[in-house]
Write a protein that holds these residues in place. Structure first.
Motif, PDB file in Angstrom:
ATOM      1  N   GLU A 171       3.916  -8.218   7.873  1.00 43.54           N
ATOM      2  CA  GLU A 171       3.080  -7.190   8.492  1.00 43.54           C
ATOM      3  C   GLU A 171       1.604  -7.590   8.336  1.00 43.54           C
ATOM      4  O   GLU A 171       0.866  -7.717   9.306  1.00 43.54           O
ATOM      5  CB  GLU A 171       3.319  -5.813   7.832  1.00 43.54           C
ATOM      6  CG  GLU A 171       4.669  -5.179   8.132  1.00 43.54           C
ATOM      7  CD  GLU A 171       5.804  -5.710   7.254  1.00 43.54           C
ATOM      8  OE1 GLU A 171       5.538  -6.585   6.395  1.00 43.54           O
ATOM      9  OE2 GLU A 171       6.955  -5.268   7.444  1.00 43.54           O
ATOM     10  N   SER A 209      -2.074  -5.791   3.137  1.00 42.65           N
ATOM     11  CA  SER A 209      -1.331  -4.556   2.841  1.00 42.65           C
ATOM     12  C   SER A 209      -0.148  -4.747   1.919  1.00 42.65           C
ATOM     13  O   SER A 209       0.270  -3.813   1.241  1.00 42.65           O
ATOM     14  CB  SER A 209      -0.885  -3.893   4.144  1.00 42.65           C
ATOM     15  OG  SER A 209      -0.134  -4.786   4.937  1.00 42.65           O
ATOM     16  N   GLY A 210       0.421  -5.980   1.884  1.00 42.69           N
ATOM     17  CA  GLY A 210       1.565  -6.169   0.994  1.00 42.69           C
ATOM     18  C   GLY A 210       1.885  -7.628   0.779  1.00 42.69           C
ATOM     19  O   GLY A 210       1.376  -8.508   1.471  1.00 42.69           O
ATOM     20  N   SER A 238       4.229   7.096   7.142  1.00 48.67           N
ATOM     21  CA  SER A 238       2.983   6.554   7.672  1.00 48.67           C
ATOM     22  C   SER A 238       2.135   7.720   8.187  1.00 48.67           C
ATOM     23  O   SER A 238       2.499   8.886   8.003  1.00 48.67           O
ATOM     24  CB  SER A 238       3.273   5.552   8.792  1.00 48.67           C
ATOM     25  OG  SER A 238       2.073   4.912   9.201  1.00 48.67           O
ATOM     26  N   HIS A 298       0.809  -1.213   0.000  1.00 45.89           N
ATOM     27  CA  HIS A 298       0.000   0.000   0.000  1.00 45.89           C
ATOM     28  C   HIS A 298       0.849   1.274   0.000  1.00 45.89           C
ATOM     29  O   HIS A 298       0.353   2.348  -0.307  1.00 45.89           O
ATOM     30  CB  HIS A 298      -0.896   0.019   1.239  1.00 45.89           C
ATOM     31  CG  HIS A 298      -0.133   0.245   2.506  1.00 45.89           C
ATOM     32  ND1 HIS A 298       0.716  -0.704   3.048  1.00 45.89           N
ATOM     33  CD2 HIS A 298      -0.031   1.333   3.322  1.00 45.89           C
ATOM     34  CE1 HIS A 298       1.272  -0.211   4.141  1.00 45.89           C
ATOM     35  NE2 HIS A 298       0.837   1.013   4.334  1.00 45.89           N
ATOM     36  N   LYS A 299       2.128   1.172   0.384  1.00 44.14           N
ATOM     37  CA  LYS A 299       2.923   2.398   0.584  1.00 44.14           C
ATOM     38  C   LYS A 299       3.017   3.283  -0.661  1.00 44.14           C
ATOM     39  O   LYS A 299       3.132   4.495  -0.555  1.00 44.14           O
ATOM     40  CB  LYS A 299       4.339   2.033   1.059  1.00 44.14           C
ATOM     41  CG  LYS A 299       4.387   1.590   2.504  1.00 44.14           C
ATOM     42  CD  LYS A 299       5.820   1.589   3.038  1.00 44.14           C
ATOM     43  CE  LYS A 299       5.863   1.293   4.514  1.00 44.14           C
ATOM     44  NZ  LYS A 299       5.567  -0.137   4.818  1.00 44.14           N
ATOM     45  N   CYS A 331      -3.522  -4.586   9.863  1.00 46.24           N
ATOM     46  CA  CYS A 331      -2.407  -4.485  10.809  1.00 46.24           C
ATOM     47  C   CYS A 331      -2.071  -3.020  11.056  1.00 46.24           C
ATOM     48  O   CYS A 331      -2.336  -2.158  10.217  1.00 46.24           O
ATOM     49  CB  CYS A 331      -1.185  -5.242  10.285  1.00 46.24           C
ATOM     50  SG  CYS A 331      -0.453  -4.534   8.795  1.00 46.24           S
ATOM     51  N   GLY A 376       8.205  -3.635   9.408  1.00 45.74           N
ATOM     52  CA  GLY A 376       7.341  -2.486   9.139  1.00 45.74           C
ATOM     53  C   GLY A 376       6.410  -2.135  10.292  1.00 45.74           C
ATOM     54  O   GLY A 376       5.726  -1.117  10.260  1.00 45.74           O
ATOM     55  N   GLY A 425       1.087  -0.528  12.217  1.00 50.88           N
ATOM     56  CA  GLY A 425       2.427  -0.150  12.635  1.00 50.88           C
ATOM     57  C   GLY A 425       2.327   1.317  13.022  1.00 50.88           C
ATOM     58  O   GLY A 425       1.994   1.678  14.144  1.00 50.88           O
ATOM     59  N   GLY A 426       2.573   2.214  12.043  1.00 48.53           N
ATOM     60  CA  GLY A 426       2.228   3.627  12.223  1.00 48.53           C
ATOM     61  C   GLY A 426       0.729   3.801  12.019  1.00 48.53           C
ATOM     62  O   GLY A 426       0.091   4.657  12.621  1.00 48.53           O
ATOM     63  N   GLY A 427       0.179   2.967  11.138  1.00 52.03           N
ATOM     64  CA  GLY A 427      -1.268   2.955  10.959  1.00 52.03           C
ATOM     65  C   GLY A 427      -1.793   3.414   9.613  1.00 52.03           C
ATOM     66  O   GLY A 427      -2.994   3.669   9.492  1.00 52.03           O
ATOM     67  N   SER A 428      -0.945   3.489   8.571  1.00 50.47           N
ATOM     68  CA  SER A 428      -1.432   4.054   7.309  1.00 50.47           C
ATOM     69  C   SER A 428      -2.335   3.098   6.523  1.00 50.47           C
ATOM     70  O   SER A 428      -3.358   3.517   6.002  1.00 50.47           O
ATOM     71  CB  SER A 428      -0.266   4.536   6.441  1.00 50.47           C
ATOM     72  OG  SER A 428       0.549   3.484   6.005  1.00 50.47           O
ATOM     73  N   ASN A 429      -1.960   1.822   6.443  1.00 49.47           N
ATOM     74  CA  ASN A 429      -2.834   0.929   5.667  1.00 49.47           C
ATOM     75  C   ASN A 429      -4.155   0.737   6.407  1.00 49.47           C
ATOM     76  O   ASN A 429      -5.216   0.634   5.799  1.00 49.47           O
ATOM     77  CB  ASN A 429      -2.122  -0.397   5.319  1.00 49.47           C
ATOM     78  CG  ASN A 429      -2.277  -1.488   6.357  1.00 49.47           C
ATOM     79  OD1 ASN A 429      -3.230  -2.253   6.331  1.00 49.47           O
ATOM     80  ND2 ASN A 429      -1.351  -1.572   7.307  1.00 49.47           N
ATOM     81  N   ALA A 444       2.902 -10.283   3.150  1.00 53.75           N
ATOM     82  CA  ALA A 444       3.947  -9.627   3.931  1.00 53.75           C
ATOM     83  C   ALA A 444       3.757 -10.035   5.392  1.00 53.75           C
ATOM     84  O   ALA A 444       2.623 -10.250   5.831  1.00 53.75           O
ATOM     85  CB  ALA A 444       3.830  -8.110   3.794  1.00 53.75           C
TER      86      ALA A 444
END
Ligand SMILES: *Cc1c(COP(=O)(O)O)cnc(C)c1O
Length: 399
Positions: A357, A383-384, A197, A93-94, A237, A310, A239-243, A355
């Motif tokens: 993540e 997400s990946g 993110s 998604h990045k 999931c 990630g 991490g920072g929360g973007s997806n 992924a």
């Protein structure tokens, strides 16, 4: 307009008590400049058209929604669907927000885009977007990470990014952030700092969310077209929360849809080796904004761990922090073992190597699906893809 995002963030960049700009006044000015430019540029037809064309013809959007028949059958509960962000160009998604940031930098007349990278995923996505848009890209990366993440380092070089090895301190992500930020401060007028993110000072949590919200917008339409109703649960999931926020945004006002973010419990929530920020963290500040954070008594970020590089960040996006307090989103965890099990099961039942993540979200979906009925459904953001993790997992599991 969503009840959960209307007026958010406010003009100071706050989501409730989270977010903001904990920066020296001259940097607040720089960030506000970026915000003003962003708000202006995204309304122009030129920007909208270029972004739209690149998302469809270059990234390959819309990414499909896939019904995982064999996984569903095995779990004998709710139907499981995946939003296939793993099919995007560059495999995750990045690229959605990196493209937005690179394009914004170009429209703002910047000459260089800067960032740090840990495992190299953000670095590769950004280097890709910069090559496409035609703008210089400089990536700061710890020497230890450079040694570990050879394929991503090679890709960044091939894509024309300037790679700056960071040899100080921990020689990993934390010092790469400091190094990249110092470089940015030398010339904030001509350079653009691209955060990876929904974290950092305002306006980044807002901008990155907006660029990622295409995921949920598509997913909602696709799911309705396929199933004639909304999913009972959406999950991603964190991490920072973007997806996660990218998927969640479209569903925040659908109060019948349960929303779950999945954090890494690593080697266990009762050990020091996890990165379950919203689950076990407390209110604090990191990298110029306020959020939940895993911190010591003095407010310094604790070392965190995840089997998925990630996801190992001691802070989390300010909007997620608020959504936790509002109880609109539930934050749960999956540990390494559950994640690896999900990674293997998805690979062997569906031919989808996720992924690591994303495998955290898959793991939690696999946990709750059997407790739900066959007429219910779970939509998971994949997400990946897991090409980057294949060698590691094969070694780890002795395959
Ligand atoms: C970077 C990454 C993540 C974690 O970042 P978020 O901002 O939490 O989405 C998740 N999945 C994949 C595949 C990633 O590359």
């Amino acid at each position: 307009m969503s009840k959960y995002s209307v007026g958010m963030p406010d003009e100071k960049g706050y989501f409730g008590e989270y977010g903001g700009q904990l920066l020296p006044p001259e940097l607040v000015e720089v960030m506000n400049g970026i915000n003003d430019a962003y708000e202006e540029v995204i309304k122009t037809d030129d920007f909208k058209n270029e972004m739209q064309e690149l998302l469809s013809d270059y990234v390959g959007r819309p990414s499909p929604i896939y019904f995982a028949r064999r996984l569903t059958k095995k779990l004998a509960g709710a139907k499981i669907f995946f939003k296939r962000e793993d099919l995007n160009h560059t495999g995750a998604h990045k690229i959605n927000h990196c493209l937005g940031e690179a394009l914004l930098a170009k429209y703002m007349g910047k000459t260089k885009v800067l960032a740090e990278t840990g495992a190299g995923q953000h670095g590769v996505a950004l280097a890709t977007a910069c090559a496409l848009v035609g703008i210089d890209c400089e990536i700061h990366m710890g020497e230890i990470d450079i040694a570990k993440e050879h394929p991503n380092v090679t890709k960044m070089k091939i894509l024309g990014a300037k790679l700056v090895p960071v040899g100080r301190g921990t020689k990993t992500l934390k010092d790469a952030v400091d190094s990249a930020f110092e470089e940015y401060l030398k010339d904030p007028v001509n350079s653009f700092y691209a955060i990876g993110s929904v974290v950092g000072p305002h306006p980044f949590p807002k901008m990155v969310r907006d660029f990622q919200s295409i995921v949920g917008k598509e997913a909602k339409e696709q799911f309705l077209a396929k199933e004639g109703k909304l999913p009972d649960v959406v999950m991603a999931c964190v991490g920072g929360g973007s997806n996660a926020i990218g998927l969640f945004t479209a569903f925040l006002d659908d109060e019948d849809v349960k929303i779950i973010g999945v954090e890494p419990a690593g080697k266990g929530l009762n050990t020091d080796d996890h990165a379950a920020t919203l689950t076990l963290g407390t209110k604090g500040a990191i990298h110029g904004f306020e959020c939940y954070i895993l911190q010591d008594d003095e407010g310094n970020p604790l070392p965190v761990y995840s089997i998925a590089s990630g996801l190992d960040y001691p802070g989390v996006g300010p909007q997620h922090s608020l959504l936790k307090d509002l109880k609109r989103v539930e934050y749960k965890t999956a540990d390494d073992k559950e994640t690896l099990d999900a990674f293997m099961q998805l690979s062997r039942l569906e031919g989808l190597i996720p992924a690591l993540e994303s495998a955290h979200a898959v793991a939690y979906a696999m946990k709750i699906a059997p407790t739900m009925s066959a007429d219910q459904s779970i939509l998971v953001n994949l997400s990946g893809r897991g090409d980057k993790d294949a060698d590691f997992v094969a070694d780890y599991l002795n395959l």
